[in-house]
Write an enzyme that holds these catalytic residues in place. Structure first.
Site, PDB file in Angstrom:
ATOM      1  N   ARG A   1      -7.196  12.227   8.974  1.00  0.00           N
ATOM      2  CA  ARG A   1      -7.298  13.089   7.785  1.00  0.00           C
ATOM      3  C   ARG A   1      -7.689  14.507   8.177  1.00  0.00           C
ATOM      4  O   ARG A   1      -7.251  15.487   7.568  1.00  0.00           O
ATOM      5  CB  ARG A   1      -8.338  12.510   6.818  1.00  0.00           C
ATOM      6  CG  ARG A   1      -7.883  11.235   6.166  1.00  0.00           C
ATOM      7  CD  ARG A   1      -9.025  10.490   5.522  1.00  0.00           C
ATOM      8  NE  ARG A   1      -8.542   9.274   4.884  1.00  0.00           N
ATOM      9  CZ  ARG A   1      -9.308   8.236   4.570  1.00  0.00           C
ATOM     10  NH1 ARG A   1     -10.615   8.259   4.836  1.00  0.00           N
ATOM     11  NH2 ARG A   1      -8.783   7.183   3.993  1.00  0.00           N
TER      12      ARG A   1
ATOM     13  N   GLU B   1      -3.220   7.956   3.962  1.00  0.00           N
ATOM     14  CA  GLU B   1      -4.584   8.328   4.385  1.00  0.00           C
ATOM     15  C   GLU B   1      -5.484   8.606   3.185  1.00  0.00           C
ATOM     16  O   GLU B   1      -6.380   9.438   3.252  1.00  0.00           O
ATOM     17  CB  GLU B   1      -4.566   9.570   5.293  1.00  0.00           C
ATOM     18  CG  GLU B   1      -3.557   9.522   6.408  1.00  0.00           C
ATOM     19  CD  GLU B   1      -4.047   8.791   7.614  1.00  0.00           C
ATOM     20  OE1 GLU B   1      -5.228   8.437   7.625  1.00  0.00           O
ATOM     21  OE2 GLU B   1      -3.243   8.555   8.516  1.00  0.00           O
ATOM     22  N   GLY B   2      -5.200   7.913   2.070  1.00  0.00           N
ATOM     23  CA  GLY B   2      -6.031   8.061   0.881  1.00  0.00           C
ATOM     24  C   GLY B   2      -5.437   9.064  -0.092  1.00  0.00           C
ATOM     25  O   GLY B   2      -5.190  10.218   0.256  1.00  0.00           O
TER      26      GLY B   2
ATOM     27  N   GLY C   1      18.029  28.831  -6.927  1.00  0.00           N
ATOM     28  CA  GLY C   1      18.966  27.750  -6.587  1.00  0.00           C
ATOM     29  C   GLY C   1      18.969  27.418  -5.103  1.00  0.00           C
ATOM     30  O   GLY C   1      18.984  26.239  -4.724  1.00  0.00           O
TER      31      GLY C   1
ATOM     32  N   GLY D   1      -3.171  -1.142  -0.433  1.00  0.00           N
ATOM     33  CA  GLY D   1      -3.064   0.169   0.201  1.00  0.00           C
ATOM     34  C   GLY D   1      -4.376   0.918   0.067  1.00  0.00           C
ATOM     35  O   GLY D   1      -5.134   1.061   1.027  1.00  0.00           O
TER      36      GLY D   1
ATOM     37  N   GLY E   1      -1.578  -0.750  12.047  1.00  0.00           N
ATOM     38  CA  GLY E   1      -1.211  -1.588  10.913  1.00  0.00           C
ATOM     39  C   GLY E   1      -2.401  -1.986  10.064  1.00  0.00           C
ATOM     40  O   GLY E   1      -3.067  -2.990  10.335  1.00  0.00           O
ATOM     41  N   LEU E   2      -2.648  -1.201   9.035  1.00  0.00           N
ATOM     42  CA  LEU E   2      -3.759  -1.507   8.124  1.00  0.00           C
ATOM     43  C   LEU E   2      -3.205  -1.923   6.745  1.00  0.00           C
ATOM     44  O   LEU E   2      -3.553  -2.980   6.221  1.00  0.00           O
ATOM     45  CB  LEU E   2      -4.659  -0.265   7.988  1.00  0.00           C
ATOM     46  CG  LEU E   2      -5.866  -0.400   7.063  1.00  0.00           C
ATOM     47  CD1 LEU E   2      -6.871  -1.416   7.598  1.00  0.00           C
ATOM     48  CD2 LEU E   2      -6.568   0.958   6.877  1.00  0.00           C
TER      49      LEU E   2
HETATM   50  C1  FAD Z   1       5.285   7.503   4.416  1.00  0.00           C
HETATM   51  C2  FAD Z   1       4.048   6.650   4.526  1.00  0.00           C
HETATM   52  C3  FAD Z   1       3.507   6.373   5.789  1.00  0.00           C
HETATM   53  C4  FAD Z   1       2.386   5.528   5.906  1.00  0.00           C
HETATM   54  N1  FAD Z   1       1.910   5.216   7.160  1.00  0.00           N
HETATM   55  C5  FAD Z   1       0.941   4.251   7.269  1.00  0.00           C
HETATM   56  C6  FAD Z   1       0.547   3.761   8.567  1.00  0.00           C
HETATM   57  O1  FAD Z   1       1.046   4.216   9.617  1.00  0.00           O
HETATM   58  N2  FAD Z   1      -0.390   2.765   8.616  1.00  0.00           N
HETATM   59  C7  FAD Z   1      -0.962   2.225   7.498  1.00  0.00           C
HETATM   60  O2  FAD Z   1      -1.782   1.316   7.628  1.00  0.00           O
HETATM   61  N3  FAD Z   1      -0.605   2.681   6.253  1.00  0.00           N
HETATM   62  C8  FAD Z   1       0.326   3.677   6.121  1.00  0.00           C
HETATM   63  N4  FAD Z   1       0.713   4.128   4.862  1.00  0.00           N
HETATM   64  C9  FAD Z   1       0.133   3.486   3.682  1.00  0.00           C
HETATM   65  C10 FAD Z   1      -0.715   4.428   2.815  1.00  0.00           C
HETATM   66  O3  FAD Z   1      -1.957   4.651   3.430  1.00  0.00           O
HETATM   67  C11 FAD Z   1      -0.817   3.816   1.416  1.00  0.00           C
HETATM   68  O4  FAD Z   1       0.470   3.970   0.822  1.00  0.00           O
HETATM   69  C12 FAD Z   1      -1.868   4.491   0.571  1.00  0.00           C
HETATM   70  O5  FAD Z   1      -3.152   4.141   1.020  1.00  0.00           O
HETATM   71  C13 FAD Z   1      -1.739   4.125  -0.917  1.00  0.00           C
HETATM   72  O6  FAD Z   1      -1.638   2.754  -1.067  1.00  0.00           O
HETATM   73  P1  FAD Z   1      -0.491   2.115  -2.005  1.00  0.00           P
HETATM   74  O7  FAD Z   1       0.803   2.773  -1.656  1.00  0.00           O
HETATM   75  O8  FAD Z   1      -0.580   0.658  -1.887  1.00  0.00           O
HETATM   76  O9  FAD Z   1      -0.860   2.587  -3.461  1.00  0.00           O
HETATM   77  P2  FAD Z   1      -1.970   1.860  -4.480  1.00  0.00           P
HETATM   78  O10 FAD Z   1      -3.161   1.543  -3.682  1.00  0.00           O
HETATM   79  O11 FAD Z   1      -1.219   0.720  -5.111  1.00  0.00           O
HETATM   80  O12 FAD Z   1      -2.202   3.011  -5.476  1.00  0.00           O
HETATM   81  C14 FAD Z   1      -1.332   3.290  -6.586  1.00  0.00           C
HETATM   82  C15 FAD Z   1      -2.005   4.362  -7.448  1.00  0.00           C
HETATM   83  O13 FAD Z   1      -3.255   3.881  -7.924  1.00  0.00           O
HETATM   84  C16 FAD Z   1      -4.291   4.792  -7.644  1.00  0.00           C
HETATM   85  N5  FAD Z   1      -5.527   4.056  -7.404  1.00  0.00           N
HETATM   86  C17 FAD Z   1      -5.727   3.065  -6.501  1.00  0.00           C
HETATM   87  N6  FAD Z   1      -6.998   2.639  -6.566  1.00  0.00           N
HETATM   88  C18 FAD Z   1      -7.613   3.381  -7.510  1.00  0.00           C
HETATM   89  C19 FAD Z   1      -8.941   3.422  -8.028  1.00  0.00           C
HETATM   90  N7  FAD Z   1      -9.900   2.626  -7.564  1.00  0.00           N
HETATM   91  N8  FAD Z   1      -9.224   4.302  -9.009  1.00  0.00           N
HETATM   92  C20 FAD Z   1      -8.257   5.141  -9.482  1.00  0.00           C
HETATM   93  N9  FAD Z   1      -6.984   5.155  -9.031  1.00  0.00           N
HETATM   94  C21 FAD Z   1      -6.674   4.290  -8.041  1.00  0.00           C
HETATM   95  C22 FAD Z   1      -3.805   5.544  -6.419  1.00  0.00           C
HETATM   96  O14 FAD Z   1      -4.425   6.819  -6.301  1.00  0.00           O
HETATM   97  C23 FAD Z   1      -2.300   5.650  -6.678  1.00  0.00           C
HETATM   98  O15 FAD Z   1      -2.058   6.740  -7.500  1.00  0.00           O
HETATM   99  C24 FAD Z   1       1.803   5.004   4.734  1.00  0.00           C
HETATM  100  C25 FAD Z   1       2.330   5.318   3.479  1.00  0.00           C
HETATM  101  C26 FAD Z   1       3.446   6.128   3.371  1.00  0.00           C
HETATM  102  C27 FAD Z   1       4.008   6.421   2.002  1.00  0.00           C
END
Ligand code: FAD
Length: 394
Positions: free
Chosen positions: A253, A373-374, A350, A141, A134-135
């Site tokens: 990753r 994972e970024g 299709g 994110g 849980g990060l």
């Molecule tokens: C199916 C799924 C499973 C997951 N599993 C886990 C898990 O087990 N544990 C866990 O801890 N997390 C998990 N995650 C979380 C995942 O790591 C985050 O969704 C991811 O890091 C992106 O964060 P966010 O969704 O908050 O998007 P945001 O951080 O809100 O990003 C939105 C957009 O902004 C862009 N952006 C953000 N910062 C910048 C910047 N500085 N410069 C330019 N562009 C930027 C991003 O590239 C993206 O396009 C999961 C996510 C999904 C969808």
């Protein structure tokens, strides 16, 4: 002329040891015979069939690189090969192994006490016990350093409060690695990891509904309300800000860079079979130049990605793998797989949207794989920092 497998023009298979081939074939057979017959049902239900977790554990997919404690302790290439075969089945299946092994088990192995390792790692290696990591939080994110989950000392206990989002397996996990900010003298906003048994009072998790992607993965919210854990729940090695969770993420990753090769190869196998049989304008579909051009481009991109993964394995085994190498492979290989899945869907016409074919499921899954994972943006910023020395995240 030597006839190589259609997805292995550079004959990388020849470099594998008999042990690696056996491991790869065993995983491939399990995915084909046990997992795939139920894949569409699982997709429809929107959850991973957790009863299969011990079978995935028996493949050696959990805690691949960990030494001792009943863990597989296999080389980097073997780890990669397993991830590739799991993801040939479904990205959700590989995600189970990444969350369990690369994230939760590695956090315990890298930063835990001997007691924590003895308690959890052996049963997590078999899949009897599951873990989650849980990060991420609803507001943080890409920038986990902003997290608001907080751990405060109360006597000889820690009290955790906060909310986590997108956490794989959190509703079925027996233990959760929870990252929280801790106010410590001289380190007012340290981020530390806690090993939290999920049956503790105040831990609540719920599945996130409505996913169009990675449906065969249990993706959850976690709410922590005055969760009290003893001092021994702290992962003592996690005292250096975000470096600890990021180190676990790098392991995952690496697995993704290998895993998506399987998704891309699964799509390409299917499309080649289809294009050979499909008749359009009175001829085999694969006899048209434009289709051959697409097949050739896909094979070229796949081959470059395979070479990158094989090289990453050498660097990992030599202890020379760094964050930038992993960032490049994560985003480039995922993008390769997305492009291949999209092109394969196009070539199928299709029928490419039907669940009889794997491509649409892979295409949808890869949207999640590209995000977690970024994202590509974040990994390009990692590489930009390496190239210029300038940190441009904020
Ligand atoms: C199916 C799924 C499973 C997951 N599993 C886990 C898990 O087990 N544990 C866990 O801890 N997390 C998990 N995650 C979380 C995942 O790591 C985050 O969704 C991811 O890091 C992106 O964060 P966010 O969704 O908050 O998007 P945001 O951080 O809100 O990003 C939105 C957009 O902004 C862009 N952006 C953000 N910062 C910048 C910047 N500085 N410069 C330019 N562009 C930027 C991003 O590239 C993206 O396009 C999961 C996510 C999904 C969808």
């Amino acid at each position: 002329m030597t006839q190589y497998s259609s997805n292995d023009l550079y004959d990388l298979d020849a470099d594998l040891t008999p042990g690696e081939k056996a491991l790869r074939d065993r995983t491939r057979a399990w995915v084909a015979d046990t997992f795939m017959p139920h894949v569409n049902k699982s997709w429809e239900l929107g959850v991973f069939p957790t009863e299969l977790a011990t079978e995935v554990g028996a493949l050696g997919a959990f805690g691949c690189s960990i030494e001792g404690y009943g863990c597989p302790n296999i080389g980097a290439r073997s780890y990669g090969l397993i991830m590739r075969e799991l993801e040939r089945g479904d990205s959700g299946l590989r995600t189970l192994a990444s969350v369990q092994g690369a994230l939760a088990m590695n956090a315990i192995s890298f930063y835990g006490t001997e007691d924590q390792k003895q308690t959890w790692l052996p049963t997590m290696a078999t899949g009897e016990h599951l873990g989650c990591f849980g990060l991420t939080e609803p507001g943080f994110g890409s920038n986990p350093g902003g997290m608001e989950t907080i751990a405060r000392r109360s006597g000889d206990e820690w009290v955790l409060n906060g909310e986590k989002m997108w956490i794989g397996n959190a509703d079925v996990a027996h233990c959760a690695i929870i990252w929280a900010t801790v106010e410590e003298p001289g380190n007012p906003k340290a981020i530390r990891g806690f090993l939290v048994p999920t049956d503790v009072k105040g831990y609540e998790s719920s599945l996130i509904d409505g996913k169009y992607s990675l449906r065969i993965a249990r993706t959850c919210r976690i709410r922590l309300t005055d969760v009290r854990v003893p001092e021994s729940a702290l992962l003592p090695g996690t005292s250096i800000g975000l470096r600890a969770p990021l180190c676990c993420l790098d392991q995952a990753r690496y697995g993704i860079a290998w895993g998506v090769l399987g998704a891309a190869e699964g799509c390409m196998d299917e499309v080649r079979r289809y294009a050979m049989e499909r008749q359009v304008f009175g001829r085999r579909l694969d006899s048209f130049q434009m289709v051959q051009g697409k097949l050739a481009d896909m094979l070229t991109r796949l081959t470059k990605a395979q070479l990158m993964s094989f090289r990453l394995a050498e660097l990992k085994d030599a202890g020379r793998l760094n964050e930038e190498q992993v960032s490049m492979a994560k985003y480039a290989n995922v993008e390769m797989a997305q492009d291949i899945a999209r092109t394969c869907r196009e070539v199928l016409g299709g029928v490419g949207i039907l669940d009889e074919y794997v491509v649409m499921r892979h295409l949808l899954n890869l949207e999640s794989v590209a995000t977690y994972e970024g994202t590509k943006d974040i990994h390009r910023l990692v590489l930009g920092r390496w190239l210029t020395g300038v940190q441009a995240f904020r």
